[in-house]
Design a protein around this motif. Structure first.
Motif, PDB file in Angstrom:
ATOM      1  N   LEU A  50       1.462 -10.437   5.453  1.00 32.65           N
ATOM      2  CA  LEU A  50       2.116  -9.159   5.739  1.00 32.65           C
ATOM      3  C   LEU A  50       1.658  -8.074   4.773  1.00 32.65           C
ATOM      4  O   LEU A  50       1.243  -8.358   3.647  1.00 32.65           O
ATOM      5  CB  LEU A  50       3.651  -9.285   5.620  1.00 32.65           C
ATOM      6  CG  LEU A  50       4.322 -10.293   6.549  1.00 32.65           C
ATOM      7  CD1 LEU A  50       5.830 -10.309   6.273  1.00 32.65           C
ATOM      8  CD2 LEU A  50       4.056  -9.968   8.007  1.00 32.65           C
ATOM      9  N   GLU A  51       1.761  -6.850   5.259  1.00 42.27           N
ATOM     10  CA  GLU A  51       1.486  -5.682   4.423  1.00 42.27           C
ATOM     11  C   GLU A  51       2.688  -4.740   4.485  1.00 42.27           C
ATOM     12  O   GLU A  51       3.173  -4.426   5.574  1.00 42.27           O
ATOM     13  CB  GLU A  51       0.230  -4.962   4.912  1.00 42.27           C
ATOM     14  CG  GLU A  51      -0.085  -3.694   4.120  1.00 42.27           C
ATOM     15  CD  GLU A  51      -1.274  -2.957   4.691  1.00 42.27           C
ATOM     16  OE1 GLU A  51      -2.407  -3.356   4.373  1.00 42.27           O
ATOM     17  OE2 GLU A  51      -1.061  -2.006   5.482  1.00 42.27           O
ATOM     18  N   ILE A  52       3.185  -4.348   3.303  1.00 44.34           N
ATOM     19  CA  ILE A  52       4.291  -3.384   3.228  1.00 44.34           C
ATOM     20  C   ILE A  52       3.700  -2.032   2.866  1.00 44.34           C
ATOM     21  O   ILE A  52       3.114  -1.860   1.794  1.00 44.34           O
ATOM     22  CB  ILE A  52       5.328  -3.801   2.173  1.00 44.34           C
ATOM     23  CG1 ILE A  52       5.924  -5.166   2.509  1.00 44.34           C
ATOM     24  CG2 ILE A  52       6.443  -2.762   2.072  1.00 44.34           C
ATOM     25  CD1 ILE A  52       6.876  -5.702   1.444  1.00 44.34           C
ATOM     26  N   ALA A  53       3.817  -1.085   3.791  1.00 44.97           N
ATOM     27  CA  ALA A  53       3.318   0.273   3.563  1.00 44.97           C
ATOM     28  C   ALA A  53       4.513   1.179   3.248  1.00 44.97           C
ATOM     29  O   ALA A  53       5.463   1.259   4.034  1.00 44.97           O
ATOM     30  CB  ALA A  53       2.568   0.786   4.785  1.00 44.97           C
ATOM     31  N   VAL A  54       4.455   1.830   2.096  1.00 50.07           N
ATOM     32  CA  VAL A  54       5.579   2.677   1.677  1.00 50.07           C
ATOM     33  C   VAL A  54       5.085   4.089   1.399  1.00 50.07           C
ATOM     34  O   VAL A  54       3.902   4.318   1.159  1.00 50.07           O
ATOM     35  CB  VAL A  54       6.254   2.108   0.403  1.00 50.07           C
ATOM     36  CG1 VAL A  54       6.838   0.748   0.667  1.00 50.07           C
ATOM     37  CG2 VAL A  54       5.272   2.081  -0.766  1.00 50.07           C
ATOM     38  N   ARG A  55       6.018   5.010   1.483  1.00 50.08           N
ATOM     39  CA  ARG A  55       5.778   6.372   1.014  1.00 50.08           C
ATOM     40  C   ARG A  55       6.893   6.697   0.021  1.00 50.08           C
ATOM     41  O   ARG A  55       8.075   6.654   0.374  1.00 50.08           O
ATOM     42  CB  ARG A  55       5.784   7.376   2.155  1.00 50.08           C
ATOM     43  CG  ARG A  55       5.385   8.791   1.679  1.00 50.08           C
ATOM     44  CD  ARG A  55       5.534   9.830   2.779  1.00 50.08           C
ATOM     45  NE  ARG A  55       4.816   9.424   3.982  1.00 50.08           N
ATOM     46  CZ  ARG A  55       5.381   9.448   5.185  1.00 50.08           C
ATOM     47  NH1 ARG A  55       6.627   9.830   5.332  1.00 50.08           N
ATOM     48  NH2 ARG A  55       4.683   9.075   6.240  1.00 50.08           N
ATOM     49  N   GLU A  56       6.515   6.950  -1.222  1.00 46.67           N
ATOM     50  CA  GLU A  56       7.520   7.171  -2.262  1.00 46.67           C
ATOM     51  C   GLU A  56       8.164   8.546  -2.133  1.00 46.67           C
ATOM     52  O   GLU A  56       7.517   9.513  -1.725  1.00 46.67           O
ATOM     53  CB  GLU A  56       6.889   7.053  -3.653  1.00 46.67           C
ATOM     54  CG  GLU A  56       6.383   5.675  -3.985  1.00 46.67           C
ATOM     55  CD  GLU A  56       5.789   5.616  -5.395  1.00 46.67           C
ATOM     56  OE1 GLU A  56       5.941   6.609  -6.129  1.00 46.67           O
ATOM     57  OE2 GLU A  56       5.170   4.593  -5.729  1.00 46.67           O
ATOM     58  N   PHE A 102      12.166   5.424  -1.511  1.00 47.00           N
ATOM     59  CA  PHE A 102      11.108   5.631  -0.531  1.00 47.00           C
ATOM     60  C   PHE A 102      11.599   6.513   0.617  1.00 47.00           C
ATOM     61  O   PHE A 102      12.775   6.462   1.010  1.00 47.00           O
ATOM     62  CB  PHE A 102      10.624   4.289   0.038  1.00 47.00           C
ATOM     63  CG  PHE A 102      10.267   3.285  -1.033  1.00 47.00           C
ATOM     64  CD1 PHE A 102       9.084   3.419  -1.742  1.00 47.00           C
ATOM     65  CD2 PHE A 102      11.132   2.239  -1.343  1.00 47.00           C
ATOM     66  CE1 PHE A 102       8.762   2.510  -2.732  1.00 47.00           C
ATOM     67  CE2 PHE A 102      10.810   1.337  -2.328  1.00 47.00           C
ATOM     68  CZ  PHE A 102       9.624   1.464  -3.044  1.00 47.00           C
ATOM     69  N   SER A 103      10.647   7.302   1.160  1.00 49.62           N
ATOM     70  CA  SER A 103      10.956   8.106   2.341  1.00 49.62           C
ATOM     71  C   SER A 103      10.495   7.415   3.615  1.00 49.62           C
ATOM     72  O   SER A 103      10.862   7.832   4.715  1.00 49.62           O
ATOM     73  CB  SER A 103      10.292   9.481   2.225  1.00 49.62           C
ATOM     74  OG  SER A 103       8.877   9.343   2.147  1.00 49.62           O
ATOM     75  N   ASN A 104       9.684   6.363   3.489  1.00 51.15           N
ATOM     76  CA  ASN A 104       9.227   5.638   4.675  1.00 51.15           C
ATOM     77  C   ASN A 104       8.822   4.218   4.266  1.00 51.15           C
ATOM     78  O   ASN A 104       8.257   4.008   3.187  1.00 51.15           O
ATOM     79  CB  ASN A 104       8.040   6.350   5.322  1.00 51.15           C
ATOM     80  CG  ASN A 104       7.757   5.800   6.710  1.00 51.15           C
ATOM     81  OD1 ASN A 104       8.664   5.707   7.518  1.00 51.15           O
ATOM     82  ND2 ASN A 104       6.512   5.435   6.970  1.00 51.15           N
ATOM     83  N   VAL A 105       9.143   3.251   5.131  1.00 49.58           N
ATOM     84  CA  VAL A 105       8.772   1.847   4.902  1.00 49.58           C
ATOM     85  C   VAL A 105       8.267   1.268   6.220  1.00 49.58           C
ATOM     86  O   VAL A 105       8.966   1.321   7.238  1.00 49.58           O
ATOM     87  CB  VAL A 105       9.975   1.010   4.404  1.00 49.58           C
ATOM     88  CG1 VAL A 105       9.557  -0.448   4.228  1.00 49.58           C
ATOM     89  CG2 VAL A 105      10.518   1.579   3.105  1.00 49.58           C
ATOM     90  N   ASP A 106       7.028   0.734   6.232  1.00 51.37           N
ATOM     91  CA  ASP A 106       6.475   0.062   7.403  1.00 51.37           C
ATOM     92  C   ASP A 106       6.034  -1.337   6.986  1.00 51.37           C
ATOM     93  O   ASP A 106       5.586  -1.547   5.850  1.00 51.37           O
ATOM     94  CB  ASP A 106       5.246   0.802   7.940  1.00 51.37           C
ATOM     95  CG  ASP A 106       5.634   2.137   8.558  1.00 51.37           C
ATOM     96  OD1 ASP A 106       6.744   2.213   9.107  1.00 51.37           O
ATOM     97  OD2 ASP A 106       4.834   3.092   8.449  1.00 51.37           O
ATOM     98  N   VAL A 161       0.847  -1.184   0.000  1.00 58.03           N
ATOM     99  CA  VAL A 161       0.000   0.000   0.000  1.00 58.03           C
ATOM    100  C   VAL A 161       0.887   1.240   0.000  1.00 58.03           C
ATOM    101  O   VAL A 161       2.044   1.207   0.427  1.00 58.03           O
ATOM    102  CB  VAL A 161      -0.953   0.015   1.222  1.00 58.03           C
ATOM    103  CG1 VAL A 161      -1.910  -1.158   1.192  1.00 58.03           C
ATOM    104  CG2 VAL A 161      -0.151   0.032   2.532  1.00 58.03           C
ATOM    105  N   GLY A 162       0.340   2.326  -0.480  1.00 56.19           N
ATOM    106  CA  GLY A 162       1.042   3.607  -0.457  1.00 56.19           C
ATOM    107  C   GLY A 162       1.816   3.918  -1.704  1.00 56.19           C
ATOM    108  O   GLY A 162       2.292   5.042  -1.897  1.00 56.19           O
ATOM    109  N   ASN A 163       1.976   2.950  -2.581  1.00 53.25           N
ATOM    110  CA  ASN A 163       2.745   3.190  -3.808  1.00 53.25           C
ATOM    111  C   ASN A 163       1.895   3.929  -4.832  1.00 53.25           C
ATOM    112  O   ASN A 163       0.698   3.651  -4.990  1.00 53.25           O
ATOM    113  CB  ASN A 163       3.242   1.873  -4.388  1.00 53.25           C
ATOM    114  CG  ASN A 163       2.141   0.874  -4.644  1.00 53.25           C
ATOM    115  OD1 ASN A 163       1.295   0.640  -3.778  1.00 53.25           O
ATOM    116  ND2 ASN A 163       2.142   0.276  -5.833  1.00 53.25           N
TER     117      ASN A 163
END
Length: 858
Positions: free
Chosen positions: A134-140, A117-121, A75-77
């Motif tokens: 699992l869910e990988i949440a990213v902020r590009e 990415f600026s953030n990875v959760d 999510v977040g991509n």
């Protein structure tokens, strides 16, 4: 009673909930490592992320450690596909995974290292037995969109844009912004703009997803010069001497008009070391820079204040050698050239022991290397400094001499291996020699089709068996020239076709497969030339083989040519081909590299023939309109050429030639009374002797700054005074040195600052001399084009007879110019020279003259 119930309820909650909370807190503390599904890390470059796990309201038990990965969502991509992110992470459905464990922490690091990415959760979203989802949440990171640069000239914007990493499509990070600011500021600080300010602002691009346009604003400020350099606490060396030691950090003063006075930090630091070095050259071994400071003035200049501690002046004491068995103490002392009692000079001492960095350095270390001792070591140790007298021990570990095991050449795609190997002086089985490596580099660079600036020897020592391999890496360059031109001049069209092929292969002349576009690779040269117009035609062909037979450096060359010149009526502008001068000629020559006095010497000989046939054709040099003249001469050229490494831009060494050209003394074989014979009979068979000396010396002043010194002398003599000196083969001094449209074998000598041949009488000189000094600076020495600038001082003159010869009566000139050598076109140049003396026959000095230089390398 109600209060008691409330108290009991609170007590119950504390004892039931507290252990659970405490256990969760303990679990949380024990899992703050990179082995966790919680997106936290101990790597400083990775920002800490949320530790939200699980993500759903369902209770998920993570007390187990081993799981099967049932599924991954992203999510977040926005612009990067889910599939790409999963590939970056390295995680795949169905794989065994440990929580905490290496695989998950590695996946997080890979995503961060992608710099996208600026953030990875990472979240656990579901559990099904041993299966975890699992869910990988990213902020590009945002991308750079359009980049606009302001504050500098438009002509400089494009140049700067190419240098920056800040390009459209780059990931917009704080590091990129900071690096770009520093890069631009440093660039302009090197040019003297010390107060350069750079700001970078961004704003979202509404037409593209996750993209920001950038504006780079550059405020260079004013260029800042050095107003004053002040030294403090110096008493033994003057300010002026110390300022001269600073080669590139200069004050803004009249005497430094040709030197830069801008401040460059790195250059300044280097010059501070040169100040210390200057003290050490004068015996002050302990001299140091105590402090230095920079201050700004109101007029956009700066002052530099430098405080020194000079220390005591030292002298050399006893110098002893330890460990030397190959060379005696006296032999090493002769190399060292330092006597006890002289002022201590640390720089000179180090150069005599370790070398000065030049190919011609004569020092102790290189003396050992030249004699095979590749594994030797020479160290300097100061053993005493009592009463300011320094005793020196030169400690030598000689080890065993090294032999060459294998020699290879790489990088030659066109040139055959044997052509390069025959020019290499390092051979398998020989003792290692540094001088032989330097000589090999020079010889390879002299070939003309190997770039002398990119010959790199790689010495690969093997200490175990005391051998070494040597690999020469070379880069080939174009060496063939094609000239196809046409022009209109003098009322006629002139067409020229000329082909010159260096590194030709004559043995493959009939091998169609080798035509790429011509057969190449064997180091031979061949040239063809055809020129035709209404007034003349010329054909020529020449061939040379530097290794005739292929085993020894014995050269062979020949050339043949034919030329016809037609009479031209300037009034009617008609050409009469019945009135003509026909010339045919041929040359055959042999050359041999000599081993004595040394192997830089070459002896070349040639037999030359020319036949001149005049049919009602007037030529002032001949003195008659009808008749035939024949010139058969033998030429011997003893030369020495140690200049190198490049033939286009030598940095060291010298070139000299002594050339003797003689004809048979025909008048001694007959009883003719030559004094009364007409010219057509007197010069039917030309007889003369001619001697030339030409010498050049190349001195490296500093890196690519080279001084070329030149001296020339020529004399043309006669066997029979009744015949007199031949009207052919005379000397014509002045101008650009290019002979065009002349058929009498004249030797044209350049003397810039004067018109062509203006320093010689109409009939030509029989004696000349010339000296010149040329200071050259290389702008670029790339294979595609070698360019260097020059300034010159020169003087020369010609005389009609040896009795009139006055060697110090010179016509003087000075000026500047530029040279460009391109393999496809040869040497091109332009000179602006000022002649200080009058032209013979006039009362006015020559003044400014412009000369165009066109030369070809064959």
């Amino acid at each position: 009673m109600k209060k008691l119930k409330n108290a009991l309820l609170l007590f119950f909650l504390v004892f039931t909930i507290y252990p659970t909370i405490a256990q969760q807190a303990q679990d949380s503390l024990s899992t703050t490592t990179i082995d966790t599904v919680l997106p936290v890390t101990v790597i400083d470059t990775i920002p800490k992320t949320n530790d939200t796990i699980p993500k759903t309201s369902e209770k998920i038990d993570l007390t187990k450690k081993n799981y099967i990965l049932g599924g991954i969502t992203v999510v977040g991509n926005e612009t990067i596909s889910e599939q790409s992110i999963l590939i970056f992470s390295g995680l795949v459905n169905g794989q065994a995974i440990k929580i905490p464990g290496d695989k998950l922490s590695s996946a997080i690091k890979k995503l961060w290292n992608s710099k996208l990415f600026s953030n990875v959760d990472v979240y656990a979203t579901k559990m099904d037995g041993n299966t975890i989802y699992l869910e990988i949440a990213v902020r590009e990171l945002s991308k750079v969109g359009k980049v606009e640069i302001k504050g500098i000239k438009k002509s400089k914007i494009e140049e700067l844009s190419k240098e920056l990493e800040f390009q459209p499509g780059s990931m917009l990070t704080e590091n990129l912004i900071t690096t770009t600011k520093n890069q631009i500021a440093d660039k302009y600080k090197e040019k003297g703009f010390l107060k350069t300010k750079v700001t970078i602002s961004t704003k979202p691009d509404t037409s593209a997803v996750n993209t920001e346009n950038a504006l780079i604003l550059i405020d260079k400020g004013e260029k800042i010069k050095i107003k004053e350099i002040t030294f403090h606490d110096n008493s033994m060396l003057s300010d002026n001497k110390l300022k001269k030691a600073m080669k590139k950090t200069k004050e803004k003063k009249i005497q430094n008009i040709f030197k830069s006075s801008k401040y460059i930090d790195d250059v300044y630091e280097e010059d501070l070391l040169k100040v210390v070095e200057k003290y050490q050259e004068n015996g002050f071994r302990d001299a140091i820079i105590v402090k230095d400071s920079l201050s700004f003035n109101d007029d956009n200049t700066i002052n530099l204040d430098i405080t020194v501690s000079e220390g005591q002046r030292y002298k050399f004491g006893e110098i002893t050698f330890l460990g030397n068995t190959v060379f005696t103490d006296q032999q090493l002392q002769n190399i060292l050239k330092i006597q006890p009692g002289v002022t201590y000079n640390g720089k000179f001492l180090n150069e005599r022991v370790k070398g000065d960095g030049t190919p011609e350095s004569q020092d102790i270390t290189n003396t050992y290397l030249d004699n095979g001792y590749l594994f030797s070591r020479v160290d300097l140790v100061e053993t005493g400094a009592d009463d300011n007298v320094i005793d020196i021990e030169v400690r030598i570990v000689e080890d065993e001499p090294a032999t060459i095991n294998k020699v290879t050449v790489v990088g030659n795609d066109v040139t055959n291996d044997h052509v390069l190997y025959r020019e290499i002086y390092t051979r398998p089985g020989d003792l290692f020699s540094r001088s032989d490596i330097i000589r090999s580099i020079r010889e390879l660079g002299q070939l003309g089709y190997i770039d002398p600036e990119n010959i790199v020897p790689d010495v690969q020592p093997n200490y175990t068996d005391k051998t070494t391999d040597i690999e020469y890496s070379v880069a080939e360059k174009g060496s063939s020239q094609v000239e196809l031109q046409g022009g209109y001049g003098g009322g006629a069209f002139v067409g020229t076709l000329a082909l010159s092929f260096n590194n030709f292969s004559i043995k493959n002349l009939f091998n169609i497969d080798e035509y790429k576009p011509v057969p190449r690779g064997d180091g031979q040269s061949i040239s063809l030339r055809l020129q035709a117009s209404r007034f003349s035609r010329t054909y020529s062909v020449s061939f040379s083989e530097p290794w005739w037979g292929g085993k020894r450096p014995k050269g062979f060359n020949f050339s043949v040519y034919s030329s016809s010149q037609y009479a031209f009526d300037f009034q009617s502008r008609d050409v009469d081909k019945d009135q003509r001068l026909d010339i045919i000629g041929a040359t055959i020559g042999l050359s041999q590299r000599l081993k004595w006095p040394d192997d830089f010497f070459t002896l070349s000989t040639s037999l030359n023939f020319q036949r001149f046939v005049l049919n009602d054709f007037f030529l002032s040099t001949f003195g008659y309109n009808n008749g035939t003249s024949n010139n058969i001469n033998f030429t011997a050229n003893l030369g020495r050429n140690s200049a190198g490494p490049s033939p286009i831009y030598p940095r060291y060494g010298s070139q000299f030639n002594v050339i003797a050209e003689v004809t048979p003394p025909y008048s001694s074989f007959n009883d003719k009374e030559y004094i009364n014979l007409p010219d057509e009979e007197k010069f039917e068979w030309l007889e003369y002797y001619k001697i030339n000396f030409m010498g050049r010396w190349f001195t490296q002043i500093y890196k690519d700054l080279i001084l070329m010194s030149n001296a020339e002398f020529g004399f043309l003599g006669a066997y029979n005074q009744d015949i007199g000196v031949s009207p052919f083969e005379r000397f014509y001094v002045g101008g650009d040195g290019m002979a065009t449209g002349q058929f009498d074998g004249r030797q044209v000598i350049a003397l810039r600052g004067y018109p062509n041949s203006s320093l010689t009488s109409f009939a030509g000189g029989t004696v000349y001399n010339k000296i010149s000094f040329e200071l050259r600076y290389a702008i670029t020495l790339k294979p595609s084009a070698s360019i260097y600038a020059l300034t010159f001082l020169e003087g020369g003159n010609s005389f009609d007879s040896f009795k009139e010869f006055k060697p110090f009566e010179l016509k003087r000139s000075a000026g500047a110019g530029i040279r460009v050598f391109m393999p496809a076109f040869g040497l091109l140049g332009i000179d602006f020279g000022y002649g200080f003396d009058d032209i013979p026959g006039t009362d006015e000095i020559s003044g400014w003259q412009t000369h165009f230089i066109i030369g070809q390398q064959f």
